[in-house]
Motif scaffolding. Structure first.
Motif, PDB file in Angstrom:
ATOM      1  N   SER A 101       0.520  -1.097  -0.201  1.00  0.00           N
ATOM      2  CA  SER A 101       0.648   0.118   0.343  1.00  0.00           C
ATOM      3  C   SER A 101       1.280   1.157   0.042  1.00  0.00           C
ATOM      4  O   SER A 101       2.249   1.230   0.838  1.00  0.00           O
ATOM      5  N   PHE A 102      -0.051   2.280  -0.566  1.00  0.00           N
ATOM      6  CA  PHE A 102       1.271   3.196  -0.237  1.00  0.00           C
ATOM      7  C   PHE A 102       1.447   4.265  -0.003  1.00  0.00           C
ATOM      8  O   PHE A 102       0.539   3.995   1.013  1.00  0.00           O
ATOM      9  N   GLY A 103       3.322   3.970   0.593  1.00  0.00           N
ATOM     10  CA  GLY A 103       2.990   4.738   2.117  1.00  0.00           C
ATOM     11  C   GLY A 103       3.368   4.391   3.059  1.00  0.00           C
ATOM     12  O   GLY A 103       4.188   4.579   4.563  1.00  0.00           O
ATOM     13  N   TYR A 104       2.856   2.750   2.796  1.00  0.00           N
ATOM     14  CA  TYR A 104       3.882   1.646   3.645  1.00  0.00           C
ATOM     15  C   TYR A 104       4.499   0.433   3.322  1.00  0.00           C
ATOM     16  O   TYR A 104       5.107   0.271   2.055  1.00  0.00           O
ATOM     17  N   ALA A 105       5.147  -0.453   4.057  1.00  0.00           N
ATOM     18  CA  ALA A 105       6.135  -1.108   4.100  1.00  0.00           C
ATOM     19  C   ALA A 105       5.342  -2.414   3.371  1.00  0.00           C
ATOM     20  O   ALA A 105       4.719  -2.520   3.829  1.00  0.00           O
ATOM     21  N   THR A 106       6.099  -2.584   2.354  1.00  0.00           N
ATOM     22  CA  THR A 106       6.074  -4.191   1.187  1.00  0.00           C
ATOM     23  C   THR A 106       6.088  -5.465   2.806  1.00  0.00           C
ATOM     24  O   THR A 106       7.080  -5.149   2.886  1.00  0.00           O
ATOM     25  N   THR A 107       4.905  -5.875   2.750  1.00  0.00           N
ATOM     26  CA  THR A 107       5.161  -6.855   3.567  1.00  0.00           C
ATOM     27  C   THR A 107       4.106  -8.359   2.977  1.00  0.00           C
ATOM     28  O   THR A 107       3.707  -8.072   1.916  1.00  0.00           O
ATOM     29  N   TRP A 108       5.099  -9.429   3.148  1.00  0.00           N
ATOM     30  CA  TRP A 108       4.633 -10.499   3.184  1.00  0.00           C
ATOM     31  C   TRP A 108       3.625 -11.293   4.426  1.00  0.00           C
ATOM     32  O   TRP A 108       3.121 -10.831   5.353  1.00  0.00           O
ATOM     33  N   THR A 109       3.150 -12.609   3.653  1.00  0.00           N
ATOM     34  CA  THR A 109       2.254 -13.336   4.422  1.00  0.00           C
ATOM     35  C   THR A 109       3.062 -13.326   6.270  1.00  0.00           C
ATOM     36  O   THR A 109       4.018 -13.376   6.642  1.00  0.00           O
ATOM     37  N   GLY A 110       1.736 -12.705   7.004  1.00  0.00           N
ATOM     38  CA  GLY A 110       2.325 -13.268   8.820  1.00  0.00           C
ATOM     39  C   GLY A 110       3.327 -11.856   9.444  1.00  0.00           C
ATOM     40  O   GLY A 110       4.061 -12.185  10.562  1.00  0.00           O
ATOM     41  N   GLY A 111       3.518 -10.797   8.175  1.00  0.00           N
ATOM     42  CA  GLY A 111       4.569  -9.817   8.928  1.00  0.00           C
ATOM     43  C   GLY A 111       5.924  -9.799   8.382  1.00  0.00           C
ATOM     44  O   GLY A 111       7.042  -9.373   8.873  1.00  0.00           O
ATOM     45  N   ALA A 112       6.102 -10.974   7.292  1.00  0.00           N
ATOM     46  CA  ALA A 112       7.547 -11.379   7.086  1.00  0.00           C
ATOM     47  C   ALA A 112       8.146 -10.822   5.754  1.00  0.00           C
ATOM     48  O   ALA A 112       7.129  -9.747   5.350  1.00  0.00           O
ATOM     49  N   VAL A 113       9.145 -10.051   5.990  1.00  0.00           N
ATOM     50  CA  VAL A 113       9.979  -9.285   4.573  1.00  0.00           C
ATOM     51  C   VAL A 113      10.513 -10.402   3.852  1.00  0.00           C
ATOM     52  O   VAL A 113      10.235  -8.869   2.565  1.00  0.00           O
ATOM     53  N   SER A 114      10.242 -10.777   3.780  1.00  0.00           N
ATOM     54  CA  SER A 114      10.261 -11.746   1.795  1.00  0.00           C
ATOM     55  C   SER A 114       9.683 -13.099   2.162  1.00  0.00           C
ATOM     56  O   SER A 114       8.849 -13.730   2.598  1.00  0.00           O
ATOM     57  N   ARG A 115       8.994 -13.144   0.806  1.00  0.00           N
ATOM     58  CA  ARG A 115       8.825 -14.525   0.508  1.00  0.00           C
ATOM     59  C   ARG A 115       9.571 -15.856   1.241  1.00  0.00           C
ATOM     60  O   ARG A 115       8.486 -16.868   1.513  1.00  0.00           O
ATOM     61  N   TYR A 116      10.422 -15.740   1.299  1.00  0.00           N
ATOM     62  CA  TYR A 116      10.798 -16.847   1.715  1.00  0.00           C
ATOM     63  C   TYR A 116      11.023 -16.589   3.272  1.00  0.00           C
ATOM     64  O   TYR A 116      11.005 -17.888   4.354  1.00  0.00           O
ATOM     65  N   ALA A 117      11.248 -16.107   3.595  1.00  0.00           N
ATOM     66  CA  ALA A 117      10.436 -15.709   5.449  1.00  0.00           C
ATOM     67  C   ALA A 117       9.813 -15.969   5.685  1.00  0.00           C
ATOM     68  O   ALA A 117       8.825 -16.052   6.911  1.00  0.00           O
ATOM     69  N   ALA A 118       8.549 -15.580   5.466  1.00  0.00           N
ATOM     70  CA  ALA A 118       6.586 -16.612   4.743  1.00  0.00           C
ATOM     71  C   ALA A 118       6.653 -17.980   5.036  1.00  0.00           C
ATOM     72  O   ALA A 118       6.933 -18.393   4.626  1.00  0.00           O
ATOM     73  N   THR A 119       6.409 -17.236   6.548  1.00  0.00           N
ATOM     74  CA  THR A 119       5.077 -19.252   6.582  1.00  0.00           C
ATOM     75  C   THR A 119       4.519 -19.583   5.080  1.00  0.00           C
ATOM     76  O   THR A 119       4.957 -21.158   5.371  1.00  0.00           O
ATOM     77  N   GLY A 120       3.977 -18.806   4.853  1.00  0.00           N
ATOM     78  CA  GLY A 120       2.754 -18.540   4.082  1.00  0.00           C
ATOM     79  C   GLY A 120       1.040 -19.370   5.049  1.00  0.00           C
ATOM     80  O   GLY A 120       0.799 -19.014   5.604  1.00  0.00           O
ATOM     81  N   THR A 121       0.069 -18.691   4.185  1.00  0.00           N
ATOM     82  CA  THR A 121      -1.183 -19.730   4.270  1.00  0.00           C
ATOM     83  C   THR A 121      -1.376 -20.970   3.366  1.00  0.00           C
ATOM     84  O   THR A 121      -1.110 -20.657   2.367  1.00  0.00           O
ATOM     85  N   GLN A 122      -2.137 -21.904   4.302  1.00  0.00           N
ATOM     86  CA  GLN A 122      -2.304 -23.448   3.818  1.00  0.00           C
ATOM     87  C   GLN A 122      -3.385 -22.902   2.883  1.00  0.00           C
ATOM     88  O   GLN A 122      -4.694 -22.331   3.457  1.00  0.00           O
ATOM     89  N   VAL A 123      -3.731 -23.486   2.159  1.00  0.00           N
ATOM     90  CA  VAL A 123      -4.970 -23.259   1.478  1.00  0.00           C
ATOM     91  C   VAL A 123      -5.401 -25.301   0.935  1.00  0.00           C
ATOM     92  O   VAL A 123      -4.617 -25.779   1.180  1.00  0.00           O
ATOM     93  N   THR A 124      -6.529 -25.296   1.175  1.00  0.00           N
ATOM     94  CA  THR A 124      -7.413 -26.808   0.781  1.00  0.00           C
ATOM     95  C   THR A 124      -8.058 -26.451  -0.958  1.00  0.00           C
ATOM     96  O   THR A 124      -8.825 -25.619  -0.512  1.00  0.00           O
ATOM     97  N   ALA A 125      -8.270 -27.508  -1.245  1.00  0.00           N
ATOM     98  CA  ALA A 125      -8.463 -27.152  -2.412  1.00  0.00           C
ATOM     99  C   ALA A 125     -10.454 -27.275  -2.081  1.00  0.00           C
ATOM    100  O   ALA A 125     -11.444 -28.191  -1.450  1.00  0.00           O
TER     101      ALA A 125
END
Length: 689
Positions: free
Chosen positions: A555-579
């Motif tokens: 969002s403009f003026g905010y820090a880009t953030t990944w799932t769970g407040g992580a700093v990067s894709r690799y640092a994020a634990t992610g969200t489990q999706v179910t079919a």
């Protein structure tokens, strides 16, 4: 839903919509209703406001409209089940879009269901007024002249016409604007207020809410420009294009053409200093004998005077290009060098090439990689250029339904180098056929990871693993490729799709945020986000395979953030999706820490500049700053290492680097190419050679 920024022409067309122009909208036949109440910025009812329903995907296609009653209420019926944009305009209120947006590209989606009523209330944004008077050089009013009002990005979103006294008046949101008009009849040449020939030197007028800002101007006097263009042997050059532009900038009257004797003329030009460019076939140059705009001589047009210039085209030579397969040595018969193609002959003759060092781009049909090279051209001679093109690597595989083993068509694959992943805009051409077969070509040799995106949203996207799919790039199978060879990748086994929904808020206030949500980052200005939040900060991402997925929130003026407040894709634990199910991933964004600095260059920065930063581990964009002057500022999450790139204009030349140097950590030390962001923020200068 993927959308791009509206063009200036579209914005003006929507702004200028009238009852006459919209007398027959594409009325829907449904029974859906949009109703609501429009209030002024002070909360009082807003009567006689034009409320329009626009097609959400087509942007600007009117579907229905009405005006508000004395109490500000309105009702629009006859709508199909669909998504729409709702706009409001009228009186001293410029066009705005639900919810509180002045740019159509940021308008919120309004969903209507047949047989139901959707309520859209809106408070009009606070506005100010731009007003002024335009007069001719003799003091007479400039009557019925349209004044374009542009924002700082040069987008002409507002405007007004002068009356019989040369006066104009336009309501605009608070902001900084520049104004222009076309004072010469039958000419496209613009004059920028006050008395300027280009937008780069135009005045900037600051408008505050509830206040009037005045911008008067007097039309510049008129002169003319003429001349003759010849070849270096003195023979006339006919049918050449001649452009006159404000000196070292843009925004001139357009072009004219030389006659059989090489003569040309601009009979009416606003007085000022110009750059004159000549284009004859494949040759172009600037007066007086310059090949680059910054080296062009000044041409001054004076009131009531014809300025005359004569120009001789620089001497030329030719380039004969032959292309060969870099591995087999076989001749390549079908290729192109710049705009010249061989048409199966095995060679290209590039004529009318200016003398000196020339850059030549060569590409071939088939599985070859493009190549750029250089050659020296001498007057009236033909230079021979041999180019060896490297065959591309190929990856082939088969796509199947994981549960049934049935071949799947229309599943599109993208091959990414590890940690070089960027969001694609739309589908590529590498999609599976009816037998599930797909082959990726023209790849540079090296390691790749495959990302699969089914066009059928019943199936989920995935990173291709050795025996299925994943939502984490690092779990994907690594496919090793060799130039000119075909590598078979693991079969792509597609699972059924699930979704992630969530809400994005400000961490400090809890208020909903307008944010973009995506699986990957994208080049600013290109591509498109996966989706955007609605007025309540809510979003949903569909078409995801049943794996753990990290999402990017921006969002403009905010820090880009990944799932769970992580700093990067690799640092994020992610969200489990179910079919077949919907998972939840809310996030509260912070402003992060401030990263700022200056661009240090031996030249002068002209106009705008762009600094982008990347996470050095994942390669993802993590922030971008568009700025004027030489100071940039970003908001980033701390505890990450970043590298920089830049796109700048210095002394009239555009320069860029994807490996920008940073100021040394200690005085006199070596420059850095990456830097860690501490918890207290960072100040670091970007060095431009």
């Amino acid at each position: 839903m993927r959308r791009v920024r509206a063009t200036a022409a579209l914005a003006v067309a929507i702004l200028a919509g009238t009852v006459a122009g919209w007398a027959t909208p594409a009325q829907a036949a449904g029974t859906g209703v949009i109703t609501g109440r429009i209030t002024a910025s002070d909360g009082t009812p807003a009567a006689d406001i034009w409320v329009s329903v626009l097609d959400y995907e087509e942007w600007g296609d009117p579907v229905a409209y009405t005006t508000t009653a004395a109490d500000g209420t309105y009702r629009i019926g006859g709508l199909n089940t669909d998504s729409y944009i709702v706009s409001m305009s009228g009186g001293d209120h410029p066009t705005q879009y639900f919810d509180g947006k002045t740019d159509i590209s940021e308008a919120d989606e309004v969903h209507v269901t047949t047989g139901q009523t959707t309520t859209v209330n809106q408070q009009l944004v606070a506005t100010g007024v731009l007003t002024g008077r335009l007069v001719t050089a003799t003091g007479e009013p400039l009557v019925m002249s349209w004044v374009d009002i542009s924002d700082e990005d040069g987008i002409a979103s507002y405007g007004a016409s002068t009356d019989d006294n040369g006066e104009y008046r336009a309501a605009v949101p608070p902001g900084t604007y520049q104004l222009s008009f076309t004072p010469i009849e039958d000419s496209y040449q613009r004059q920028y207020v006050p008395g300027q020939l280009s937008s780069e030197t135009a005045g900037r007028f600051v408008v505050a809410a509830g206040q009037e800002t005045r911008a008067d101007d007097t039309v510049l006097e008129i002169g003319s420009l003429s001349g003759r263009l010849t070849n270096d042997d003195g023979t006339p050059v006919s049918d050449a294009n001649v452009d006159a532009q404000p000196y070292q900038t843009y925004g001139g009257p357009g072009s004219t053409t030389t006659d059989a004797n090489g003569e040309f003329s601009f009979p009416k030009l606003l007085v000022g200093t110009y750059t004159v460019q000549f284009n004859a076939g494949n040759r172009y140059q600037y007066f007086d004998g310059a090949t680059e705009q910054e080296d062009a001589a000044r041409v001054t047009v004076s009131a009531g005077h014809d300025t005359r210039v004569t120009e001789s085209m620089l001497p030329t030579g030719s380039i004969r290009v032959r292309a060969y397969d870099a591995i087999s040595g076989a001749i390549i018969r079908d290729f192109c060098a710049e705009d010249f193609c061989s048409d199966g002959t095995g060679q290209v003759l590039m004529t009318d090439q200016l003398v000196g060092l020339r850059h030549v781009g060569v590409w071939a049909n088939g599985n070859y990689l493009d190549r750029d090279t250089t050659v020296t051209v001498r007057a009236n001679q033909t230079a021979d250029l041999i180019v060896r093109l490297v065959p591309g690597a190929k990856i082939t595989t088969t796509v199947v339904d994981k549960a049934t083993g049935k071949a799947l068509a229309n599943v599109c694959l993208t091959a990414y180098k590890p940690a070089q992943v960027y969001l694609q805009d739309g589908f590529g051409d590498n999609c599976s056929d009816a037998a599930g077969k797909v082959t990726l070509t023209r790849l540079t040799a090296g390691d790749y990871r495959l990302f699969a995106e089914p066009r059928d949203k019943a199936y989920g996207r995935q990173w291709v693993t050795a025996n299925g799919g994943a939502g984490d790039e690092r779990l994907a199978a690594t496919v090793k490729t060799t130039a000119g060879k075909t590598t078979t990748a693991p079969a792509v086994k597609i699972d059924r799709a699930g979704s992630i929904r969530g809400r994005v808020t400000d961490a400090a206030t809890g208020n909903p945020l307008s944010a973009s949500i995506a699986l990957f980052t994208q080049n600013p200005g290109l591509g498109a986000p996966e989706t955007r939040t609605d007025a309540d900060g809510r979003f949903q991402v569909d078409g995801l395979g049943p794996y753990r997925w990290p999402l990017k929130y921006a969002s403009f003026g905010y820090a880009t953030t990944w799932t769970g407040g992580a700093v990067s894709r690799y640092a994020a634990t992610g969200t489990q999706v179910t079919a077949g199910a919907v998972a939840t991933a809310d996030l509260a964004l912070t402003h992060g820490v401030t990263v700022r600095g200056s661009v240090v260059s031996h030249g002068t920065l002209d106009g705008w500049g762009r600094i982008s930063v990347f996470n050095t581990v994942t390669g993802d964009y993590t922030g971008t700053s568009d700025f004027q002057g030489n100071a940039y500022e970003l908001h980033l999450l701390p505890d990450q290492e970043i590298r920089y790139d830049y796109d700048l204009r210095i002394d009239g030349d555009y320069v860029s680097s994807d490996k920008a140097k940073l100021a040394p950590a200690t005085p006199g030390g070596p420059p850095r190419y990456s830097v860690a962001v501490p918890a207290g923020g960072l100040t670091v200068d970007v060095l431009v050679d």
